[in-house]
Design a protein around this motif. Structure first.
Motif, short mmCIF file in Angstrom:
data_model
loop_
_atom_site.label_atom_id
_atom_site.label_comp_id
_atom_site.label_asym_id
_atom_site.label_seq_id
_atom_site.Cartn_x
_atom_site.Cartn_y
_atom_site.Cartn_z
N TYR A 116 0.83 -1.21 0.00
CA TYR A 116 0.00 0.00 0.00
C TYR A 116 0.87 1.27 0.00
N VAL B 140 2.20 1.88 -3.38
CA VAL B 140 1.12 2.40 -4.24
C VAL B 140 0.90 3.89 -3.97
N TYR B 141 0.87 4.25 -2.69
CA TYR B 141 0.67 5.66 -2.33
C TYR B 141 1.80 6.54 -2.88
N CYS C 184 3.69 5.94 -5.50
CA CYS C 184 3.52 6.04 -6.96
C CYS C 184 2.42 7.03 -7.33
N ILE C 185 1.33 6.98 -6.57
CA ILE C 185 0.24 7.91 -6.84
C ILE C 185 0.69 9.35 -6.61
N ALA C 186 1.44 9.56 -5.51
CA ALA C 186 1.93 10.92 -5.21
C ALA C 186 2.86 11.41 -6.30
N LEU D 34 2.87 10.46 -9.43
CA LEU D 34 2.06 10.75 -10.61
C LEU D 34 1.34 12.08 -10.48
N ILE D 35 0.85 12.37 -9.28
CA ILE D 35 0.15 13.65 -9.07
C ILE D 35 1.12 14.82 -9.25
N SER E 70 2.06 15.13 -12.86
CA SER E 70 0.95 15.73 -13.62
C SER E 70 0.86 17.22 -13.38
#
Length: 358
Positions: free
Chosen positions: A29, A32-33, A35-37, A39-40, A43
């Motif tokens: 988890y 995943v967090y 990677c999401i950060a 990506l944000i 972006s």
């Protein structure tokens, strides 16, 4: 065989395996967090560089030196800056913008480029004031303090700018300095040394015509180096004079002659020729001369004032038309003014000696 159990009655080895699985899930988890950060953030960066913070407006303001002309319009500055609309404001190379403007306009002294989020760029430009004019044949060129050439081909001298004699202009271009910079002078000196070694070598390596050509090149470079040094000294003298004028408020100078480094000459209001000697004690000389001119001689007096020896705290005024003072054709009726305001009148027929102008 005995078996270890926990409080819930579960075997101990099963409890340990469960704890390890939970740790692995938590680790997954967390990855995943992260990677999401990432990506944000990526972006956000991509959007800020493509969609947000684009340059929408470019404004420029030109600040003249003193009460002078702005010379360039804001539109000219914006166009020459090379800034592209819709370019990202953070990707703007402000150093490149400054370089473009310095290369495009010789009168620019300073450039400041500012980002104003979300999409405005402000350019502030200050201009040089011409400090002096030099004669070059039938035309004039304007220079700054320090000897930067602002403009050539002038057919008249702007009001308030003195004409200077004794500074060699040559073929220097607008934007360049009158004297060689350090790199140019070093290059010329290296070439002179190289030519000296060539010319001192065997005669059979070069024909007579080639040796003459090399000798002429050497002599030309030596003249350029010497001329650059004399120009540098003259520019320094001018800067001393202009600084002293600012300090004392001594204005209305129409002509300056620095041909003789031991006797600088200036003309005040096209009617008084003033001998100043060297650049030493210039503020004291100008302060004393200003007091004499403003308070102790006639407002329309013409002639020559010798202030070369300020140590004696006195100056001598010889009355004559300014043209005769410049040409040194004669010495007229004279008066001596001392710092103690004692006026010494020569006897009838007596002339106070002057340093005759060349």
């Amino acid at each position: 065989m005995a078996r270890t159990v926990n409080k819930a009655g579960q075997p101990a080895h099963r409890t340990k395996r469960g704890a390890r699985r939970k740790q692995r899930r938590r680790g997954s988890y967390a990855l995943v967090y992260i990677c999401i950060a990432v990506l944000i953030v990526a972006s956000g960066i991509a959007l800020s560089l493509t969609v947000f913070f684009q340059i929408e407006t470019v404004a420029a303001e030109v600040f003249p030196a003193g009460d002078g002309d702005t010379k360039y319009s804001s539109e000219e500055i914006v166009e020459a800056s090379g800034i592209i609309p819709n370019e990202n404001i953070f990707l703007l190379d402000t150093g490149a913008v400054r370089d473009k403007l310095f290369g495009s306009f010789t009168y620019i002294e300073t450039v400041r480029v500012r980002r104003r989020l979300p999409g405005e760029v402000q350019i502030d430009v200050t201009l040089y004031a011409p400090a002096a004019a030099l004669a070059a044949g039938d035309e004039y060129l304007l220079i700054t303090r320090g000897g930067k050439v602002l403009e050539r081909g002038m057919v008249f001298i702007p009001e308030g700018v003195p004409l200077v004699r004794g500074v060699y202009a040559g073929d220097v271009k607008p934007g360049e300095r009158l004297k060689m910079n350090h790199e140019e002078e070093s290059r010329a000196q290296r070439r002179v040394k190289q030519l000296e070694e060539i010319l001192s070598g065997p005669d059979d390596k070069h024909t007579g015509a080639e040796r003459v050509q090399l000798l002429e090149e050497q002599q030309g470079l030596e003249r350029d180096i010497q001329r650059s040094k004399s120009v540098s000294e003259a520019v320094i003298m001018l800067d001393y004079l202009f600084d002293a004028m600012d300090e004392t408020g001594f204005t209305e100078i129409t002509n300056v002659d620095v041909t003789d480094p031991f006797n600088m000459k200036i003309i005040f209001e096209n009617r008084l020729l003033l001998y100043l000697g060297t650049e030493s004690d210039l503020p004291a000389k100008l302060t004393f001369l200003k007091e004499v001119i403003e308070n102790r001689i006639e407002p329309d007096a013409e002639g020559l004032i010798n202030a070369t020896n300020i140590d004696k705290r006195s100056v001598v005024l010889s009355y004559m038309p300014i043209e005769e003072a410049i040409e040194g054709r004669q010495i007229g009726r004279s008066r001596r003014f001392s710092d103690s305001r004692v006026l010494d009148e020569p006897e009838d027929g007596e002339d106070v000696p002057f340093l005759n102008p060349e």
